[in-house]
Design a protein around this motif. Structure first.
Motif, PDB file in Angstrom:
ATOM      1  N   GLU A   1       1.061  -1.243   0.097  1.00 55.31           N
ATOM      2  CA  GLU A   1      -0.082  -0.231  -0.104  1.00 55.31           C
ATOM      3  C   GLU A   1       0.734   1.293  -0.008  1.00 55.31           C
ATOM      4  OE1 GLU A   1      -2.487   0.135   3.590  1.00 55.31           O
ATOM      5  OE2 GLU A   1      -3.410  -1.851   3.143  1.00 55.31           O
ATOM      6  N   THR A   2       2.217   1.136   0.634  1.00 56.87           N
ATOM      7  CA  THR A   2       2.836   2.464   0.989  1.00 56.87           C
ATOM      8  C   THR A   2       3.933   2.331  -0.228  1.00 56.87           C
ATOM      9  OG1 THR A   2       2.250   2.086   3.149  1.00 56.87           O
ATOM     10  CG2 THR A   2       3.921   3.705   2.664  1.00 56.87           C
ATOM     11  N   MET A   3       4.668   1.472  -0.278  1.00 52.66           N
ATOM     12  CA  MET A   3       5.708   1.502  -1.344  1.00 52.66           C
ATOM     13  C   MET A   3       5.371   1.159  -2.800  1.00 52.66           C
ATOM     14  SD  MET A   3       6.985   0.560   1.953  1.00 52.66           S
ATOM     15  CE  MET A   3       7.955   1.163   3.444  1.00 52.66           C
ATOM     16  N   LEU A   4       5.247   2.426  -3.481  1.00 45.71           N
ATOM     17  CA  LEU A   4       4.605   1.969  -4.651  1.00 45.71           C
ATOM     18  C   LEU A   4       5.776   1.693  -5.942  1.00 45.71           C
ATOM     19  CD1 LEU A   4       2.205   5.094  -4.408  1.00 45.71           C
ATOM     20  CD2 LEU A   4       2.004   2.841  -3.355  1.00 45.71           C
ATOM     21  N   GLN A   5       5.073   1.354  -6.997  1.00 46.39           N
ATOM     22  CA  GLN A   5       5.973   0.919  -8.332  1.00 46.39           C
ATOM     23  C   GLN A   5       6.661   2.232  -8.364  1.00 46.39           C
ATOM     24  OE1 GLN A   5       3.489  -0.487 -11.416  1.00 46.39           O
ATOM     25  NE2 GLN A   5       3.853  -2.756 -10.613  1.00 46.39           N
ATOM     26  N   GLY A   6       7.963   2.217  -9.076  1.00 41.69           N
ATOM     27  CA  GLY A   6       8.668   3.105  -9.529  1.00 41.69           C
ATOM     28  C   GLY A   6       9.507   3.776  -8.314  1.00 41.69           C
ATOM     29  N   GLY A   7       9.250   3.159  -7.193  1.00 41.42           N
ATOM     30  CA  GLY A   7      10.201   3.711  -6.039  1.00 41.42           C
ATOM     31  C   GLY A   7       9.473   4.721  -5.127  1.00 41.42           C
ATOM     32  N   TRP A   8       8.317   5.093  -5.524  1.00 46.89           N
ATOM     33  CA  TRP A   8       7.679   5.954  -4.856  1.00 46.89           C
ATOM     34  C   TRP A   8       6.821   5.785  -3.532  1.00 46.89           C
ATOM     35  CZ3 TRP A   8       7.811  11.025  -6.311  1.00 46.89           C
ATOM     36  CH2 TRP A   8       8.311  11.241  -7.866  1.00 46.89           C
ATOM     37  N   LEU A   9       6.917   6.576  -2.525  1.00 48.34           N
ATOM     38  CA  LEU A   9       6.336   6.225  -1.246  1.00 48.34           C
ATOM     39  C   LEU A   9       5.351   7.081  -0.994  1.00 48.34           C
ATOM     40  CD1 LEU A   9       7.450   4.938   1.782  1.00 48.34           C
ATOM     41  CD2 LEU A   9       7.896   7.546   2.213  1.00 48.34           C
ATOM     42  N   ARG A  10       4.175   6.195  -0.482  1.00 49.88           N
ATOM     43  CA  ARG A  10       2.870   7.191  -0.313  1.00 49.88           C
ATOM     44  C   ARG A  10       3.179   7.519   1.203  1.00 49.88           C
ATOM     45  NH1 ARG A  10      -2.114   6.228  -2.457  1.00 49.88           N
ATOM     46  NH2 ARG A  10      -1.647   4.268  -3.143  1.00 49.88           N
ATOM     47  N   THR A  11       3.373   9.056   1.478  1.00 49.74           N
ATOM     48  CA  THR A  11       3.794   9.529   2.850  1.00 49.74           C
ATOM     49  C   THR A  11       2.466   9.417   3.713  1.00 49.74           C
ATOM     50  OG1 THR A  11       3.248  11.760   2.451  1.00 49.74           O
ATOM     51  CG2 THR A  11       5.465  10.924   1.833  1.00 49.74           C
ATOM     52  N   GLY A  12       1.329   9.658   3.422  1.00 50.27           N
ATOM     53  CA  GLY A  12       0.188   9.782   4.171  1.00 50.27           C
ATOM     54  C   GLY A  12      -0.367  11.140   4.453  1.00 50.27           C
ATOM     55  N   ASP A  13       0.600  11.898   4.122  1.00 43.82           N
ATOM     56  CA  ASP A  13       0.638  13.553   4.303  1.00 43.82           C
ATOM     57  C   ASP A  13      -0.120  14.092   3.234  1.00 43.82           C
ATOM     58  OD1 ASP A  13       1.704  13.594   6.870  1.00 43.82           O
ATOM     59  OD2 ASP A  13       3.686  13.503   5.915  1.00 43.82           O
ATOM     60  N   ILE A  14      -0.930  15.207   3.441  1.00 44.48           N
ATOM     61  CA  ILE A  14      -1.521  16.011   2.399  1.00 44.48           C
ATOM     62  C   ILE A  14      -0.840  17.365   2.495  1.00 44.48           C
ATOM     63  CG2 ILE A  14      -3.575  16.934   1.643  1.00 44.48           C
ATOM     64  CD1 ILE A  14      -5.091  14.534   3.030  1.00 44.48           C
ATOM     65  N   PHE A  15      -0.348  17.706   1.288  1.00 43.10           N
ATOM     66  CA  PHE A  15       0.316  18.911   1.417  1.00 43.10           C
ATOM     67  C   PHE A  15      -0.181  19.749   0.003  1.00 43.10           C
ATOM     68  CE2 PHE A  15       3.647  17.384   3.857  1.00 43.10           C
ATOM     69  CZ  PHE A  15       4.188  18.455   4.278  1.00 43.10           C
ATOM     70  N   LEU A  16       0.082  21.161   0.148  1.00 47.46           N
ATOM     71  CA  LEU A  16      -0.235  22.004  -0.949  1.00 47.46           C
ATOM     72  C   LEU A  16       0.949  22.795  -1.267  1.00 47.46           C
ATOM     73  CD1 LEU A  16      -3.211  24.684  -0.669  1.00 47.46           C
ATOM     74  CD2 LEU A  16      -0.839  25.584  -1.163  1.00 47.46           C
ATOM     75  N   GLU A  17       1.304  22.828  -2.622  1.00 52.55           N
ATOM     76  CA  GLU A  17       2.606  23.586  -3.165  1.00 52.55           C
ATOM     77  C   GLU A  17       2.286  24.824  -3.729  1.00 52.55           C
ATOM     78  OE1 GLU A  17       4.178  22.868  -6.946  1.00 52.55           O
ATOM     79  OE2 GLU A  17       5.034  24.606  -6.218  1.00 52.55           O
ATOM     80  N   GLU A  18       3.110  25.729  -3.520  1.00 52.42           N
ATOM     81  CA  GLU A  18       2.915  27.398  -4.020  1.00 52.42           C
ATOM     82  C   GLU A  18       4.488  27.733  -4.311  1.00 52.42           C
ATOM     83  OE1 GLU A  18      -1.487  28.923  -2.474  1.00 52.42           O
ATOM     84  OE2 GLU A  18       0.505  29.904  -1.496  1.00 52.42           O
ATOM     85  N   ASP A  19       4.547  28.149  -5.256  1.00 48.22           N
ATOM     86  CA  ASP A  19       6.098  28.524  -5.704  1.00 48.22           C
ATOM     87  C   ASP A  19       7.163  27.927  -5.147  1.00 48.22           C
ATOM     88  OD1 ASP A  19       4.622  30.853  -6.630  1.00 48.22           O
ATOM     89  OD2 ASP A  19       4.754  31.900  -4.853  1.00 48.22           O
ATOM     90  N   GLY A  20       7.064  26.283  -5.309  1.00 48.50           N
ATOM     91  CA  GLY A  20       7.948  25.691  -4.733  1.00 48.50           C
ATOM     92  C   GLY A  20       8.144  25.220  -3.300  1.00 48.50           C
ATOM     93  N   PHE A  21       7.267  26.040  -2.482  1.00 44.02           N
ATOM     94  CA  PHE A  21       7.022  25.884  -1.018  1.00 44.02           C
ATOM     95  C   PHE A  21       6.103  24.891  -0.735  1.00 44.02           C
ATOM     96  CE2 PHE A  21       9.946  29.599  -0.998  1.00 44.02           C
ATOM     97  CZ  PHE A  21      10.598  29.360   0.096  1.00 44.02           C
ATOM     98  N   PHE A  22       6.256  24.163   0.356  1.00 43.51           N
ATOM     99  CA  PHE A  22       5.056  23.036   0.490  1.00 43.51           C
ATOM    100  C   PHE A  22       4.406  23.550   1.913  1.00 43.51           C
ATOM    101  CE2 PHE A  22       7.585  20.979  -2.619  1.00 43.51           C
ATOM    102  CZ  PHE A  22       6.692  20.100  -3.418  1.00 43.51           C
ATOM    103  N   PHE A  23       3.184  23.249   1.919  1.00 43.43           N
ATOM    104  CA  PHE A  23       2.257  23.741   3.014  1.00 43.43           C
ATOM    105  C   PHE A  23       1.486  22.442   3.614  1.00 43.43           C
ATOM    106  CE2 PHE A  23       3.225  27.485   0.866  1.00 43.43           C
ATOM    107  CZ  PHE A  23       3.482  28.574   2.025  1.00 43.43           C
ATOM    108  N   TYR A  24       1.702  22.016   4.844  1.00 44.17           N
ATOM    109  CA  TYR A  24       1.183  20.810   5.504  1.00 44.17           C
ATOM    110  C   TYR A  24      -0.280  21.158   5.586  1.00 44.17           C
ATOM    111  CZ  TYR A  24       0.435  17.033   8.415  1.00 44.17           C
ATOM    112  OH  TYR A  24      -0.136  16.007   9.346  1.00 44.17           O
TER     113      TYR A  24
END
Lengths: 80, 500
Positions: free
Chosen positions: B371-394
């Motif tokens: 469920e967590t370690m996905l194909q292509g080496g991606w990890l599902r962190t379980g966190d929801i974020f928003l990105e603006e101008d390269g900055f990430f907001f939890y």
């Protein structure tokens, strides 16, 4: 009538802070250096909210350090 | 077969060549040089080998931060054993579960760790007591010359345990190279750590965050680490910074709050060049207040046990309060919707992470791994974020977990403890903010014959505090006639939340 120190002390007793700690508190020194820990402190803040109808959720961390800070904060809120 | 550097050798060797007598560790009045660290850790590895611990065997370490902890951890790495680093504050049941889950062949601990020793007493296996004079004798008589294990790139070097959403701890394995890649990515590129630095971390070695801060980062860059056994209060942190001229302070938001609440002499911080916060989101007002009060920036970042350390962070001179910062190369992230499709900037999405130090799987948990370690080496962190101008907001979690004092808290764990009290018929645990920081609160339906009120609230809080770590103790108990539930009877905790 303005809130007194003893009202906050009574509240501390109500939430289970040990009597010995309460009796020894210097009202002008930081509570966290006098036996109140990082678990008791938010419990006291919430008890103050409930009892005196003030909102502490977004208060700055440096504003409420001592027992007298609590008394001043609540009395100011009661006026405004 | 391709081989990988042994992390212990890669961390120690440059220091032995450059400055073998430089102080690597300060604790109390005691100092330990890099040369001594190398010798003692080799002796520890040798002791493991002569005790029939082989490469791949799991060795649980339950101890306070100390030079002996370093000897044991480096010794495990040199011997190729898997170091299982555990919180010394766990209960017997947790240790019992983890020792069995990890298949631990040995326990390295201290005489005061009664719960760990009680759990170990039910099992066969080696027990080494770091603070026992007999152990000191055994270590000094062990061979210092010792052929270190040469790992393959996939060999597991480390096993950390993280809380699961059901409250059951899950094992997160890491490889030798993960120590080095996190050090280079964060301590090297973001903090520009060097041998001139003296670091102190309020977070302990058994946390992924504390492990990088106090262990792999200072060793990788030839710095000096200040260790404090146990949990230092704010006054002690200030004393340590001042006495040892600490240059980089690592903490969690509550540690900075506590310092602001107790600090009278700001000169105590004059040696600091940087502060780092992780473990949970640093509230913007706290970030601003700290910098206004002290003149020192806090670099807030987000990391995880699965990534071993921070992968998104603010940068010196470019802090954006309220944001976790920008990506730390070589990590890559994607924000996706519920169906896994990429979403545009400014929209909240599930954070997927890829990078060199991602745990390859969960220990003994193939379903959770899938469920967590996905194909292509991606990890599902379980966190929801928003990105603006390269900055990430939890923005929060996709599940009911939340963090208190940088520890993951599962509501289920606290609820099941509250239900053990005869007064509680039903309960649900949620969270609220006090002075910007998240704290657990409980909602309880009482059994007939019990009176709601401050007396029972105090009793319930004490009851939980006696069975669980202090940070899990609800700061407030609300009395309710019933809990909000779905048609299938599942408690809707989100309706009880008093913060995001």
């Amino acid at each position: 009538m303005p809130l007194q120190l003893m009202d906050i002390c009574a509240l501390m007793d109500e939430i289970g802070i040990e009597r010995e700690i309460i009796d020894a508190i210097d009202p002008d020194a930081p509570l966290l250096t006098q036996g109140i820990d990082s678990i008791d402190f938010p419990a006291l803040a919430i008890a103050v909210e409930k009892k005196f109808g003030v909102d502490i959720s977004d208060t700055s961390a440096a504003k409420l350090r001592t027992l007298n800070d609590f008394v001043r904060f609540i009395n100011e809120k009661a006026v405004t | 077969m391709s081989l990988s550097p042994n992390a212990a050798l890669a961390l120690l060797k440059p220091n032995l060549e450059r400055h073998p007598d430089k102080v690597a560790i300060i604790t109390g009045e005691r100092t330990v040089s890099y040369r001594r660290l190398d010798e003692q850790s080799s002796r520890f590895g040798s002791l493991l080998c002569t005790s029939c611990i082989s490469a791949g065997d799991r060795v649980a370490i339950v101890a306070n931060d100390s030079p002996e902890y370093f000897f044991a951890l480096l010794g495990c790495l040199k011997a190729g054993a898997v170091a299982v680093l555990l919180n010394p504050g766990l209960g017997v049941d947790d240790y019992d579960f983890i020792f069995r889950d990890a298949g631990a062949s040995a326990l390295v601990t201290e005489t005061t760790a009664t719960a760990a020793l009680q759990a170990q007493s039910k099992r066969p296996g080696l027990t080494l007591l770091l603070d026992d004079p007999e152990f000191a004798g055994r270590l000094s008589s062990a061979q210092a010359g010792f052929p270190s294990h040469t790992p393959s790139p996939d060999d597991i070097a480390l096993l950390l345990y993280s809380s699961g959403s059901t409250g059951t701890p899950k094992g997160v394995p890491h490889r030798h190279g993960d120590f080095l890649s996190t050090a280079d990515a964060f301590a090297g590129s973001v903090l520009a750590m060097s041998e001139r630095d003296v670091v102190f971390s309020a977070s302990k070695l058994f946390f992924a965050y504390g492990l990088g801060n106090s262990f792999s980062f200072p060793l990788r860059f030839g710095a000096t680490v200040v260790l404090f056994p146990g949990k230092p209060d704010s006054a002690e942190v200030l004393r340590l910074i001042s006495r040892h001229s600490v240059t980089i302070l690592f903490g969690v938001p509550v540690a900075y709050t506590m310092l602001l609440k107790t600090m009278d002499d700001r000169n105590a911080l004059s040696s600091l060049r940087l502060c780092v916060s992780a473990g949970e989101s640093l509230p913007a007002p706290l970030c601003r207040e700290w910098t206004e009060t002290t003149g020192i920036e806090i670099l807030d970042g987000i990391g995880s046990t699965e990534a071993l350390h921070i992968y998104i962070s603010n940068r010196p001179g470019a802090v954006r309060p309220g944001s976790a910062g920008i990506l730390v190369p070589p990590f890559e992230v994607r924000l996706v919707d519920d169906e896994g499709r990429s979403i545009p900037p400014g929209t909240p999405g599930h954070l997927l992470l890829r990078g060199p130090s991602i745990a390859p799987f969960y220990w003994n948990s193939p379903e959770k791994s899938a469920e967590t370690m996905l194909q292509g080496g991606w990890l599902r962190t379980g966190d929801i974020f928003l990105e603006e101008d390269g900055f990430f907001f939890y923005q929060g979690r996709g599940d009911d977990l939340f963090k208190v004092d940088a520890h993951w808290v599962s509501p289920v764990r606290i609820e099941s403890t509250l239900l053990e009290h005869p007064a509680v018929m039903e309960c649900a645990v949620s969270r609220r903010k006090v002075e910007h920081l998240v704290r657990p609160i409980a909602f309880a339906v009482l059994n007939p014959g019990y009176e709601p009120g401050p007396k029972l609230e105090r009793e319930l809080r004490r009851f939980v505090a006696g069975k669980l770590p202090a940070y899990m103790c609800p700061v407030q108990v609300e009395w309710v006639d019933e809990l909000p539930k779905t048609a299938t009877g599942k408690v809707q905790r989100f309706l009880l939340r008093q913060c995001g």
